[in-house]
Design a protein around this motif. Structure first.
Motif, PDB file in Angstrom:
ATOM      1  N   SER A  36       0.802  -1.115   0.093  1.00 58.16           N
ATOM      2  CA  SER A  36       0.002  -0.104   0.092  1.00 58.16           C
ATOM      3  C   SER A  36       0.681   1.252   0.169  1.00 58.16           C
ATOM      4  CB  SER A  36      -0.858   0.040   1.293  1.00 58.16           C
ATOM      5  OG  SER A  36      -1.702  -1.293   1.349  1.00 58.16           O
ATOM      6  N   ALA A  37       0.347   2.311  -0.954  1.00 57.54           N
ATOM      7  CA  ALA A  37       0.891   3.441  -0.630  1.00 57.54           C
ATOM      8  C   ALA A  37       0.105   4.554   0.032  1.00 57.54           C
ATOM      9  CB  ALA A  37       1.301   4.015  -1.996  1.00 57.54           C
ATOM     10  N   ARG A  38       0.189   4.883   1.099  1.00 55.41           N
ATOM     11  CA  ARG A  38      -0.415   5.606   2.058  1.00 55.41           C
ATOM     12  C   ARG A  38      -0.026   6.967   2.199  1.00 55.41           C
ATOM     13  NH1 ARG A  38      -2.451   2.748   7.576  1.00 55.41           N
ATOM     14  NH2 ARG A  38      -3.889   2.089   6.148  1.00 55.41           N
ATOM     15  N   ASP A  39      -1.237   7.752   1.730  1.00 57.71           N
ATOM     16  CA  ASP A  39      -1.133   9.305   1.695  1.00 57.71           C
ATOM     17  C   ASP A  39      -1.887   9.560   3.003  1.00 57.71           C
ATOM     18  OD1 ASP A  39      -0.586  11.778   1.235  1.00 57.71           O
ATOM     19  OD2 ASP A  39      -1.859  11.977  -0.420  1.00 57.71           O
ATOM     20  N   VAL A  40      -1.342  10.176   4.014  1.00 55.24           N
ATOM     21  CA  VAL A  40      -1.846  10.531   5.294  1.00 55.24           C
ATOM     22  C   VAL A  40      -1.939  11.940   5.694  1.00 55.24           C
ATOM     23  CG1 VAL A  40      -1.583  10.058   7.929  1.00 55.24           C
ATOM     24  CG2 VAL A  40      -0.746   8.329   6.428  1.00 55.24           C
ATOM     25  N   HIS A  41      -3.225  12.407   6.222  1.00 60.46           N
ATOM     26  CA  HIS A  41      -3.463  13.736   6.710  1.00 60.46           C
ATOM     27  C   HIS A  41      -4.020  13.507   8.164  1.00 60.46           C
ATOM     28  CE1 HIS A  41      -4.037  13.471   2.302  1.00 60.46           C
ATOM     29  NE2 HIS A  41      -3.996  15.110   2.310  1.00 60.46           N
ATOM     30  N   LEU A  42      -3.509  14.346   9.054  1.00 59.60           N
ATOM     31  CA  LEU A  42      -3.854  14.215  10.302  1.00 59.60           C
ATOM     32  C   LEU A  42      -4.621  15.296  10.730  1.00 59.60           C
ATOM     33  CD1 LEU A  42      -3.294  13.086  13.385  1.00 59.60           C
ATOM     34  CD2 LEU A  42      -1.305  14.553  13.627  1.00 59.60           C
ATOM     35  N   LEU A  43      -5.927  15.013  11.425  1.00 56.62           N
ATOM     36  CA  LEU A  43      -6.679  16.141  11.741  1.00 56.62           C
ATOM     37  C   LEU A  43      -6.701  16.548  13.138  1.00 56.62           C
ATOM     38  CD1 LEU A  43      -8.062  14.817   9.012  1.00 56.62           C
ATOM     39  CD2 LEU A  43     -10.017  14.984   9.966  1.00 56.62           C
ATOM     40  N   ARG A  44      -6.401  17.739  13.285  1.00 53.85           N
ATOM     41  CA  ARG A  44      -6.442  18.239  14.896  1.00 53.85           C
ATOM     42  C   ARG A  44      -7.427  19.332  15.136  1.00 53.85           C
ATOM     43  NH1 ARG A  44      -1.256  17.363  16.422  1.00 53.85           N
ATOM     44  NH2 ARG A  44       0.394  16.608  15.119  1.00 53.85           N
ATOM     45  N   GLY A  45      -7.585  19.322  16.381  1.00 48.09           N
ATOM     46  CA  GLY A  45      -8.727  20.125  17.147  1.00 48.09           C
ATOM     47  C   GLY A  45      -8.163  21.547  17.555  1.00 48.09           C
ATOM     48  N   PRO A  46      -8.995  22.269  18.011  1.00 52.08           N
ATOM     49  CA  PRO A  46      -8.443  23.559  18.253  1.00 52.08           C
ATOM     50  C   PRO A  46      -7.342  23.938  19.299  1.00 52.08           C
ATOM     51  CG  PRO A  46     -11.039  23.445  18.275  1.00 52.08           C
ATOM     52  CD  PRO A  46     -10.333  22.330  18.170  1.00 52.08           C
ATOM     53  N   ASP A  47      -7.034  22.808  20.045  1.00 46.49           N
ATOM     54  CA  ASP A  47      -6.103  22.742  20.994  1.00 46.49           C
ATOM     55  C   ASP A  47      -4.706  22.052  20.501  1.00 46.49           C
ATOM     56  OD1 ASP A  47      -7.040  20.031  20.833  1.00 46.49           O
ATOM     57  OD2 ASP A  47      -7.192  19.779  23.204  1.00 46.49           O
ATOM     58  N   GLY A  48      -4.783  21.596  19.064  1.00 48.18           N
ATOM     59  CA  GLY A  48      -3.719  20.885  18.611  1.00 48.18           C
ATOM     60  C   GLY A  48      -3.637  19.567  18.865  1.00 48.18           C
ATOM     61  N   ALA A  49      -4.627  18.950  19.376  1.00 46.86           N
ATOM     62  CA  ALA A  49      -4.879  17.355  19.877  1.00 46.86           C
ATOM     63  C   ALA A  49      -5.123  16.620  18.395  1.00 46.86           C
ATOM     64  CB  ALA A  49      -5.776  17.188  20.914  1.00 46.86           C
ATOM     65  N   PRO A  50      -4.617  15.458  18.102  1.00 42.75           N
ATOM     66  CA  PRO A  50      -5.093  14.657  17.101  1.00 42.75           C
ATOM     67  C   PRO A  50      -6.510  14.586  17.351  1.00 42.75           C
ATOM     68  CG  PRO A  50      -2.880  13.950  17.939  1.00 42.75           C
ATOM     69  CD  PRO A  50      -3.390  14.885  18.805  1.00 42.75           C
ATOM     70  N   LEU A  51      -7.424  14.301  16.301  1.00 43.08           N
ATOM     71  CA  LEU A  51      -8.575  13.760  16.277  1.00 43.08           C
ATOM     72  C   LEU A  51      -8.728  12.517  15.572  1.00 43.08           C
ATOM     73  CD1 LEU A  51     -10.533  17.285  15.803  1.00 43.08           C
ATOM     74  CD2 LEU A  51     -10.240  15.987  17.804  1.00 43.08           C
ATOM     75  N   ALA A  52      -8.258  12.484  14.255  1.00 40.26           N
ATOM     76  CA  ALA A  52      -8.045  11.313  13.427  1.00 40.26           C
ATOM     77  C   ALA A  52      -7.205  11.530  12.411  1.00 40.26           C
ATOM     78  CB  ALA A  52      -9.691  10.968  12.856  1.00 40.26           C
ATOM     79  N   GLU A  53      -6.942   9.994  11.734  1.00 42.15           N
ATOM     80  CA  GLU A  53      -6.143  10.251  10.561  1.00 42.15           C
ATOM     81  C   GLU A  53      -6.780   9.793   9.546  1.00 42.15           C
ATOM     82  OE1 GLU A  53      -1.329   9.042  11.865  1.00 42.15           O
ATOM     83  OE2 GLU A  53      -2.535   7.513  10.917  1.00 42.15           O
ATOM     84  N   LEU A  54      -6.794  10.462   8.397  1.00 40.67           N
ATOM     85  CA  LEU A  54      -7.426  10.231   7.179  1.00 40.67           C
ATOM     86  C   LEU A  54      -6.241  10.016   6.262  1.00 40.67           C
ATOM     87  CD1 LEU A  54     -10.687  10.299   6.549  1.00 40.67           C
ATOM     88  CD2 LEU A  54     -10.120  12.343   5.186  1.00 40.67           C
ATOM     89  N   SER A  55      -6.677   8.646   5.463  1.00 43.69           N
ATOM     90  CA  SER A  55      -5.315   8.335   4.601  1.00 43.69           C
ATOM     91  C   SER A  55      -6.077   7.799   3.369  1.00 43.69           C
ATOM     92  CB  SER A  55      -4.645   7.315   5.027  1.00 43.69           C
ATOM     93  OG  SER A  55      -5.333   5.892   5.425  1.00 43.69           O
ATOM     94  N   VAL A  56      -5.565   8.027   2.077  1.00 46.62           N
ATOM     95  CA  VAL A  56      -5.893   7.615   0.748  1.00 46.62           C
ATOM     96  C   VAL A  56      -4.779   6.390   0.482  1.00 46.62           C
ATOM     97  CG1 VAL A  56      -6.262   8.011  -1.680  1.00 46.62           C
ATOM     98  CG2 VAL A  56      -6.638   9.692   0.119  1.00 46.62           C
ATOM     99  N   ASP A  57      -5.287   5.074   0.462  1.00 45.35           N
ATOM    100  CA  ASP A  57      -4.657   4.037   0.314  1.00 45.35           C
ATOM    101  C   ASP A  57      -4.720   3.470  -1.056  1.00 45.35           C
ATOM    102  OD1 ASP A  57      -3.952   4.418   3.014  1.00 45.35           O
ATOM    103  OD2 ASP A  57      -5.292   2.857   3.687  1.00 45.35           O
ATOM    104  N   ALA A  58      -3.647   3.324  -1.761  1.00 49.29           N
ATOM    105  CA  ALA A  58      -3.576   2.696  -3.211  1.00 49.29           C
ATOM    106  C   ALA A  58      -3.042   1.426  -3.023  1.00 49.29           C
ATOM    107  CB  ALA A  58      -2.568   3.470  -4.258  1.00 49.29           C
ATOM    108  N   VAL A  59      -3.745   0.300  -3.050  1.00 49.22           N
ATOM    109  CA  VAL A  59      -3.562  -1.071  -2.472  1.00 49.22           C
ATOM    110  C   VAL A  59      -3.356  -1.961  -3.664  1.00 49.22           C
ATOM    111  CG1 VAL A  59      -4.389  -2.825  -0.933  1.00 49.22           C
ATOM    112  CG2 VAL A  59      -4.706  -0.690  -0.451  1.00 49.22           C
ATOM    113  N   ARG A  60      -2.332  -2.935  -3.538  1.00 49.98           N
ATOM    114  CA  ARG A  60      -2.296  -3.954  -4.548  1.00 49.98           C
ATOM    115  C   ARG A  60      -2.167  -5.329  -3.720  1.00 49.98           C
ATOM    116  NH1 ARG A  60      -1.835  -4.727  -9.554  1.00 49.98           N
ATOM    117  NH2 ARG A  60      -1.015  -6.690 -10.378  1.00 49.98           N
ATOM    118  N   ALA A  61      -2.821  -6.314  -3.981  1.00 48.07           N
ATOM    119  CA  ALA A  61      -2.931  -7.485  -3.277  1.00 48.07           C
ATOM    120  C   ALA A  61      -2.450  -8.756  -4.131  1.00 48.07           C
ATOM    121  CB  ALA A  61      -4.393  -7.867  -2.811  1.00 48.07           C
ATOM    122  N   GLU A  62      -1.855  -9.608  -3.548  1.00 51.70           N
ATOM    123  CA  GLU A  62      -1.475 -10.664  -4.136  1.00 51.70           C
ATOM    124  C   GLU A  62      -1.688 -12.015  -3.673  1.00 51.70           C
ATOM    125  OE1 GLU A  62       2.849 -12.481  -5.701  1.00 51.70           O
ATOM    126  OE2 GLU A  62       2.867 -10.867  -4.832  1.00 51.70           O
TER     127      GLU A  62
END
Length: 505
Positions: A117-143
């Motif tokens: 997988s090639a994972r493109d990650v975005h970290l969402l933060r709240g007003p206090d800078g604390a992490p809320l969630a990671e949103l990733s776009v995953d290009a997956v190849r399965a064998e």
């Protein structure tokens, strides 16, 4: 034990052309950090007949990213899994091997799928800078790695909640993605999708028929309890709350079913299995019984006025309990790791795969299942009458304990009959449970009185006041007498036969 993490995530369909919407418009998000692309390489392991996948477990060895290593995931509910992690190594770490042993047993774990997988990650933060969630776009190849199959590829979006964040935040993320035309994924995990899309072309198997005969209903109950024993094995190993109790209940339910339905299942085959289930329940009960006793005695102490608590009562109770529970955890794990336990699990598999059905199993469920409930209820009636005819004392206590066991068995028989007989069987099970609960509380009091007598002797020998232990003993004795007075009325309600019309007899 491996490190554990509760994973709460949601997956969404995407294509190479999918673009994430402006995530700062998600309610509660103050900033979005683009963390870049990470390349992940994971090999998933399972038995050749895919036992882990059948129970929605995933086991992988992954390189790349910040959490490279071995990962074992257990489903909790939709979108929620417990992930156990162990450091990267060539062989499966022993801790994780133990957690899959009830499923795998003697079978080999082999590589079944490789996901890159090639994972493109975005970290969402709240007003206090604390992490809320990671949103990733995953290009997956399965064998596919095991057996004939093929490769497949897809792109998906994954939203994973940060530690300690509010799970409701993912609703806000989903609302924003939905506005952008992005829809939830039909697959619950990458490996499930990979296995489905790379599987050889084979026609789907027939759907199981709904239970029709008495044998169908009994086997459905037996299968449910056997699966519960297997599923709870790793929970007991992880020392999860109530896991030992739940496994013990499943063994008792199953053992009762094998004995209650002796006209459906051949007891020459099931009796050895029932004997092993009894042994397992007894082994599991050592720590559980002490836990229940501790809670009962502490609760009694908490209700006493200070003027009645003389001497180092709580300290003595704590020392006594610690001494009795020493080594029980190791003993439980040794039981689960034993060849005898694995042989029991194999025997349960054989029982549901090739059940020793008797001619009555082919008949309609109503009369046969109702007959089993009545038979167990008559057995209970005999034991209740015998106990109540005895004078108060150890003999009556033992007889009431025997009646409790019979009440439990009759209740489980009624539970087995419920899918076939409906509301009358449900009522019967509830009333029998009331008898079981009352007698269970009585037996807990018997055990508590013996413990209190021991504690009083120890306190006296150590030069401590034994007054408080005597007060608690008196309370237990009075409560036991109250339970005995209640029993005739509770039993009278449970003795009603509401199954006749429902069973067709």
């Amino acid at each position: 034990m491996a490190d554990a993490k509760r994973e709460i995530e949601r997956k969404y369909e995407a294509t190479d052309a999918t673009r994430l919407p402006d995530l700062t418009r998600v309610a509660g998000v103050a900033a979005v950090d683009h963390l870049g692309i990470t390349v992940l390489d994971a090999v998933y392991y399972d038995t050749e007949d895919f036992r882990l996948a059948a129970d929605r477990l995933t086991l992988r060895r992954r390189t790349g990213g910040s959490d490279a290593g071995w990962h074992l995931k257990f489903p909790v509910s939709s979108g929620i899994r417990d992930e156990l992690r162990a450091p990267l190594s060539d062989a499966l770490p022993p801790d994780l091997a133990g957690l899959v042993r009830s499923r795998v047993r003697g079978a080999d774990l082999v590589p079944v799928v490789r996901l890159r997988s090639a994972r493109d990650v975005h970290l969402l933060r709240g007003p206090d800078g604390a992490p809320l969630a990671e949103l990733s776009v995953d290009a997956v190849r399965a064998e596919r790695l095991h057996g004939p199959g093929r490769s497949t590829a897809w792109t998906e979006i994954e939203a994973e909640l940060a530690d300690d964040a509010d799970p409701a935040f993912l609703d806000a993320v989903e609302e924003r993605l939905t506005e952008a035309g992005i829809r939830p994924s039909a697959s619950e995990s990458k490996v499930a999708r990979a296995l489905a899309e790379t599987a050889p072309d084979t026609p789907p198997g027939p759907r199981p028929d709904p239970p029709r005969t008495a044998g169908d209903h009994v086997l459905a109950y037996v299968r449910e309890q056997a699966a519960e024993i297997v599923a709870l094995d790793p929970a007991v190993r992880r020392d999860l709350p109530d896991s030992v109790h739940r496994m013990r209940v499943a063994t008792r339910r199953l053992r009762s079913a094998l004995r209650s339905h002796r006209t459906v299942l051949d007891r020459t085959v099931t009796d050895p299995v029932a004997g092993e289930l009894r042994r397992l329940a007894a082994e599991l009960g050592v720590d559980r019984d002490q836990e229940v006793l501790d809670a009962r005695l502490r609760a009694r102490l908490d209700t006493l006025p200070r003027t009645l608590v003389l001497g180092p009562v709580r300290a003595r109770l704590r020392l006594w309990s610690t001494a009795r529970r020493a080594g029980t955890r190791r003993r439980t794990l040794a039981v689960l790791d034993s060849a005898r336990h694995l042989a029991l699990l194999d025997a349960l598999d054989a029982l549901v795969t090739d059940p020793p059905l008797l001619p009555a199993a082919a008949g309609p469920p109503g009369p046969e299942l109702a007959r089993a409930v009545r038979r167990d209820r008559r057995r209970l009636a005999h034991r209740v009458d015998r106990a109540l005819d005895l004078p108060p004392g150890p003999g009556r206590d033992r007889a009431l304990h025997d009646a409790r066991k019979a009440a439990k068995r009759a209740r489980y028989a009624a539970e087995t009959a419920r899918p076939a007989l409906g509301k009358p069987a449900k009522k019967a099970a509830e009333r029998l449970k009331a008898v079981q609960t009352l007698l269970g509380d009585h037996q807990d009091g018997v055990v508590a009185r013996e413990a209190l007598r021991t504690l009083a002797i120890q306190a006296h020998a150590a030069g401590e006041p034994s007054f408080t232990w005597g007060v608690l003993y008196g309370q237990e004795q009075a409560e036991a007498a109250a339970r005995e007075r209640e029993l005739p009325a509770v039993w009278a309600r449970a003795a009603r036969d509401d199954l006749r019309a429902a069973s067709g007899r």
